[in-house]
Design a protein around this motif. Structure first.
Motif, PDB file in Angstrom:
ATOM      1  N   LEU A  40       0.833  -1.202   0.000  1.00 32.84           N
ATOM      2  CA  LEU A  40       0.000   0.000   0.000  1.00 32.84           C
ATOM      3  C   LEU A  40       0.870   1.256   0.000  1.00 32.84           C
ATOM      4  O   LEU A  40       0.581   2.226  -0.714  1.00 32.84           O
ATOM      5  N   LEU A  41       1.934   1.246   0.782  1.00 28.76           N
ATOM      6  CA  LEU A  41       2.804   2.418   0.866  1.00 28.76           C
ATOM      7  C   LEU A  41       3.478   2.700  -0.473  1.00 28.76           C
ATOM      8  O   LEU A  41       3.654   3.855  -0.853  1.00 28.76           O
ATOM      9  N   ILE A  42       3.823   1.648  -1.208  1.00 31.56           N
ATOM     10  CA  ILE A  42       4.395   1.847  -2.541  1.00 31.56           C
ATOM     11  C   ILE A  42       3.356   2.477  -3.463  1.00 31.56           C
ATOM     12  O   ILE A  42       3.666   3.356  -4.278  1.00 31.56           O
ATOM     13  N   LYS A  43       2.115   2.025  -3.319  1.00 31.66           N
ATOM     14  CA  LYS A  43       1.022   2.564  -4.135  1.00 31.66           C
ATOM     15  C   LYS A  43       0.803   4.053  -3.854  1.00 31.66           C
ATOM     16  O   LYS A  43       0.622   4.857  -4.771  1.00 31.66           O
ATOM     17  N   LEU A  44       0.824   4.414  -2.560  1.00 35.76           N
ATOM     18  CA  LEU A  44       0.574   5.796  -2.169  1.00 35.76           C
ATOM     19  C   LEU A  44       1.785   6.691  -2.391  1.00 35.76           C
ATOM     20  O   LEU A  44       1.642   7.874  -2.729  1.00 35.76           O
ATOM     21  N   PHE A  45       2.968   6.134  -2.181  1.00 40.85           N
ATOM     22  CA  PHE A  45       4.207   6.913  -2.281  1.00 40.85           C
ATOM     23  C   PHE A  45       5.207   6.141  -3.150  1.00 40.85           C
ATOM     24  O   PHE A  45       6.023   5.373  -2.630  1.00 40.85           O
ATOM     25  N   PRO A  46       5.144   6.316  -4.464  1.00 44.99           N
ATOM     26  CA  PRO A  46       5.981   5.550  -5.391  1.00 44.99           C
ATOM     27  C   PRO A  46       7.473   5.581  -5.084  1.00 44.99           C
ATOM     28  O   PRO A  46       8.200   4.644  -5.432  1.00 44.99           O
ATOM     29  N   GLU A  47       7.933   6.655  -4.416  1.00 48.23           N
ATOM     30  CA  GLU A  47       9.373   6.725  -4.092  1.00 48.23           C
ATOM     31  C   GLU A  47       9.815   5.602  -3.159  1.00 48.23           C
ATOM     32  O   GLU A  47      11.012   5.310  -3.032  1.00 48.23           O
ATOM     33  N   GLU A 100      39.723   3.109  18.312  1.00 47.29           N
ATOM     34  CA  GLU A 100      38.901   1.904  18.242  1.00 47.29           C
ATOM     35  C   GLU A 100      37.411   2.217  18.147  1.00 47.29           C
ATOM     36  O   GLU A 100      36.629   1.386  17.704  1.00 47.29           O
ATOM     37  N   SER A 101      37.022   3.392  18.563  1.00 47.24           N
ATOM     38  CA  SER A 101      35.600   3.717  18.616  1.00 47.24           C
ATOM     39  C   SER A 101      35.069   4.137  17.253  1.00 47.24           C
ATOM     40  O   SER A 101      35.813   4.599  16.391  1.00 47.24           O
ATOM     41  N   ASN A 102      33.762   3.973  17.092  1.00 43.18           N
ATOM     42  CA  ASN A 102      33.074   4.399  15.879  1.00 43.18           C
ATOM     43  C   ASN A 102      32.030   5.439  16.244  1.00 43.18           C
ATOM     44  O   ASN A 102      31.408   5.359  17.315  1.00 43.18           O
ATOM     45  N   PHE A 103      31.823   6.402  15.346  1.00 45.36           N
ATOM     46  CA  PHE A 103      30.787   7.402  15.567  1.00 45.36           C
ATOM     47  C   PHE A 103      29.909   7.474  14.325  1.00 45.36           C
ATOM     48  O   PHE A 103      30.388   7.707  13.211  1.00 45.36           O
ATOM     49  N   TYR A 104      28.615   7.231  14.541  1.00 41.43           N
ATOM     50  CA  TYR A 104      27.659   7.170  13.439  1.00 41.43           C
ATOM     51  C   TYR A 104      26.495   8.130  13.671  1.00 41.43           C
ATOM     52  O   TYR A 104      26.215   8.536  14.804  1.00 41.43           O
ATOM     53  N   LEU A 105      25.815   8.419  12.575  1.00 42.51           N
ATOM     54  CA  LEU A 105      24.559   9.153  12.631  1.00 42.51           C
ATOM     55  C   LEU A 105      23.472   8.243  12.073  1.00 42.51           C
ATOM     56  O   LEU A 105      23.577   7.765  10.939  1.00 42.51           O
ATOM     57  N   LYS A 106      22.444   7.986  12.886  1.00 42.75           N
ATOM     58  CA  LYS A 106      21.268   7.257  12.383  1.00 42.75           C
ATOM     59  C   LYS A 106      20.358   8.313  11.770  1.00 42.75           C
ATOM     60  O   LYS A 106      19.751   9.124  12.463  1.00 42.75           O
ATOM     61  N   CYS A 107      20.281   8.291  10.440  1.00 44.47           N
ATOM     62  CA  CYS A 107      19.746   9.432   9.694  1.00 44.47           C
ATOM     63  C   CYS A 107      18.224   9.421   9.545  1.00 44.47           C
ATOM     64  O   CYS A 107      17.705   9.379   8.407  1.00 44.47           O
ATOM     65  N   ASP A 108      17.519   9.515  10.658  1.00 48.82           N
ATOM     66  CA  ASP A 108      16.061   9.566  10.568  1.00 48.82           C
ATOM     67  C   ASP A 108      15.561  10.878   9.965  1.00 48.82           C
ATOM     68  O   ASP A 108      14.388  10.991   9.628  1.00 48.82           O
ATOM     69  N   HIS A 109      16.447  11.852   9.818  1.00 50.56           N
ATOM     70  CA  HIS A 109      16.043  13.070   9.110  1.00 50.56           C
ATOM     71  C   HIS A 109      15.831  12.781   7.629  1.00 50.56           C
ATOM     72  O   HIS A 109      15.218  13.580   6.921  1.00 50.56           O
ATOM     73  N   LEU A 110      16.311  11.625   7.173  1.00 48.62           N
ATOM     74  CA  LEU A 110      16.154  11.230   5.769  1.00 48.62           C
ATOM     75  C   LEU A 110      15.065  10.176   5.579  1.00 48.62           C
ATOM     76  O   LEU A 110      14.944   9.610   4.487  1.00 48.62           O
ATOM     77  N   LEU A 111      14.287   9.891   6.616  1.00 43.81           N
ATOM     78  CA  LEU A 111      13.207   8.924   6.456  1.00 43.81           C
ATOM     79  C   LEU A 111      12.261   9.385   5.352  1.00 43.81           C
ATOM     80  O   LEU A 111      11.864  10.557   5.308  1.00 43.81           O
ATOM     81  N   PRO A 112      11.904   8.493   4.447  1.00 45.68           N
ATOM     82  CA  PRO A 112      11.037   8.882   3.331  1.00 45.68           C
ATOM     83  C   PRO A 112       9.637   9.291   3.782  1.00 45.68           C
ATOM     84  O   PRO A 112       9.214   8.974   4.889  1.00 45.68           O
ATOM     85  N   VAL A 113       8.959  10.011   2.947  1.00 42.57           N
ATOM     86  CA  VAL A 113       7.576  10.475   3.094  1.00 42.57           C
ATOM     87  C   VAL A 113       7.465  11.637   4.066  1.00 42.57           C
ATOM     88  O   VAL A 113       7.068  12.739   3.702  1.00 42.57           O
ATOM     89  N   ALA A 114       7.784  11.420   5.352  1.00 45.25           N
ATOM     90  CA  ALA A 114       7.565  12.463   6.352  1.00 45.25           C
ATOM     91  C   ALA A 114       8.836  13.173   6.797  1.00 45.25           C
ATOM     92  O   ALA A 114       8.770  14.158   7.517  1.00 45.25           O
ATOM     93  N   GLY A 115      10.007  12.665   6.427  1.00 43.51           N
ATOM     94  CA  GLY A 115      11.255  13.367   6.673  1.00 43.51           C
ATOM     95  C   GLY A 115      11.668  13.530   8.118  1.00 43.51           C
ATOM     96  O   GLY A 115      12.462  14.407   8.435  1.00 43.51           O
ATOM     97  N   SER A 116      11.162  12.686   9.005  1.00 48.25           N
ATOM     98  CA  SER A 116      11.571  12.775  10.409  1.00 48.25           C
ATOM     99  C   SER A 116      11.306  11.454  11.111  1.00 48.25           C
ATOM    100  O   SER A 116      10.617  10.569  10.587  1.00 48.25           O
ATOM    101  N   ILE A 117      11.833  11.340  12.318  1.00 47.90           N
ATOM    102  CA  ILE A 117      11.639  10.137  13.127  1.00 47.90           C
ATOM    103  C   ILE A 117      10.157   9.842  13.355  1.00 47.90           C
ATOM    104  O   ILE A 117       9.752   8.693  13.542  1.00 47.90           O
ATOM    105  N   LYS A 118       9.322  10.884  13.304  1.00 46.51           N
ATOM    106  CA  LYS A 118       7.893  10.715  13.562  1.00 46.51           C
ATOM    107  C   LYS A 118       7.202   9.881  12.489  1.00 46.51           C
ATOM    108  O   LYS A 118       6.071   9.443  12.669  1.00 46.51           O
TER     109      LYS A 118
END
Length: 441
Positions: free
Chosen positions: A64-71, A101-119
């Protein structure tokens, strides 16, 4: 006369919890949770099975999500965000606190499709679950159906007879407004005074009804709840007390686990996982922390980040009052540029669970949020909202916390969770960038 809060005077609260003195002066603080544990992970309100069911529901809705939001076709209809390693940021700003030895990452929920945020995780999930419930009850959907049937003209006409209400500072409203109107629901959004104008404009463009309030989030959500409940065909998504929002966020933990495995990163006693989560009402970071604790147990340490002017979850957990107390009760104004975090009273549902899953909370002021966002653009060419940059200071703040975790911090994997920013208009981005530049000079 000394003001009374939950039967105790201000003086009594300050004597019991000296940290409140600094909080009341808007000073950045950190707090380590003495109650963090693993025994409460399967409670009466939520458990591991609930997360699995939420993940399965996301899969059912993928067509359904593909149907509503082709991206979304590129990702098979799944709402996910990338995990990006921040070597440039680490080398520029964190060499004094993070080892090789440590790693630093960004979990990029600002790039979540459709709504553009963690919400997008929680808000879209609860709307989809509500739509599923209504459709099953009405016979529009049966077990085993392709959920694309919910995009039919018949389904849209059915949903058009129902309303969804929500109170929000902005990003939750966007996620609910976008998916709700796409399905055909009437969506009424009750927005607080700190909500950005561009978010209100975007919601109206999608067809949502936006109701504006002069007060803060608590006023908007209270008014929205009351008005929505007056309509028998309306459903209120309650950011202060929602299991479904919480579960929508919790599924992100398994997504992160797969990404860490793909990076070849082990999470164990010698190589812990430390996650820094911007926190408003507490539902999103609470759900993610709960999911992570289910997967990694004592080897993951989750820290919430709140504005110095809006530390609602910190005050709620510190005092034990949870949603029974607001930041205004302790003299704070709840005014911050981090609009997604401008919440005066925490979620009752999430607080009851976060009490056992969050390792600690720290606060930052608006100037730091702007500086962190500016640094991210300079080093990685990534833009996020001020509130979404909050977790970037995590490793430095962790260094100031005297605890056993520090001994292993240099061999840990650190993840700052970004929460919004990709939908911010270009003119607004430039204003934010220039503020960050000015504060950094």
């Amino acid at each position: 006369m000394d003001m009374m809060i939950a039967g105790k005077s201000m003086r009594e609260w300050l004597d019991s919890f000296p940290l409140l003195e600094q909080i009341r002066r808007y000073e950045p603080v950190h707090w380590l949770n003495p109650e963090v544990q693993g025994e409460q992970l399967n409670s009466k309100t939520v458990n591991k099975k609930d997360i699995a069911e939420a993940a399965e529901r996301w899969q059912r809705f993928a067509p359904l999500l593909i149907k509503l939001f082709p991206e979304l076709s590129e990702n098979n209809g799944i709402i996910e965000s990338p995990l990006r390693k921040l070597d440039n940021y680490k080398n520029a700003y964190l060499t004094d606190v993070l080892g090789e030895e440590s790693n630093f990452y960004l979990k990029c929920d600002h790039l979540l499709p459709v709504a553009g945020s963690i919400k997008a995780r929680g808000g879209m999930y609860e709307v989809l679950k509500h739509a599923e419930t209504l459709a099953l009850q009405a016979g529009l959907l049966t077990e085993g159906d392709n959920y694309q049937v919910l995009a039919s003209k018949k389904s849209r006409q059915f949903f058009n007879n129902h309303s969804i209400g929500v109170g929000s500072t902005g990003n939750l409203a966007l996620s609910i407004g976008i998916i709700g109107t796409a399905l055909g629901f009437h969506v009424d959004v009750h927005m607080s005074s700190d909500a950005k104008q561009w978010k209100k404009d975007l919601l109206r463009q999608h067809g949502a009804n936006v109701h504006e309030y002069r007060g803060d989030f608590s006023e908007a959500i209270t008014a929205g709840r009351e008005k929505t409940l007056q309509n028998p065909s309306a459903y209120f998504i309650d950011d202060e007390d929602s299991k479904d929002l919480f579960l929508g966020y919790s599924v992100a933990a398994a997504e992160l686990q797969k990404q860490l495995e793909a990076e070849g990163i082990a999470v164990n006693e010698q190589h812990p996982l430390v996650v820094y989560l911007p926190c408003g009402v507490g539902g999103a970071p609470g759900g993610i922390a709960y999911g992570l604790k289910q997967l990694f147990g004592e080897h993951v340490h989750c820290f919430f980040v709140e504005p110095t002017h809006s530390p609602s979850v910190l005050i709620g957990l510190l005092t034990g009052l949870d949603e029974q107390v607001s930041v205004q009760d302790f003299g704070l104004d709840n005014r911050t540029a981090a609009d997604g975090l401008a919440v005066g009273r925490p979620s009752s549902f999430a607080s009851a669970i976060s009490r056992y899953t969050v390792s600690g909370i720290y606060t930052e002021n608006d100037q730091v949020f702007y500086q962190l966002g500016y640094q991210l653009v300079q080093s990685e060419e990534l833009f996020v909202e001020p509130s979404a940059a909050a977790g970037l200071s995590g490793p430095k703040r962790l260094q100031k916390m005297k605890q056993s975790l520090l001994k292993k911090a240099k061999s840990a994997t650190h993840i700052a969770w970004s929460t919004g920013g990709s939908l911010v208009p270009e003119a607004e981005r430039e204003k934010i960038y220039q503020k960050g530049k000015r504060f950094s000079e």
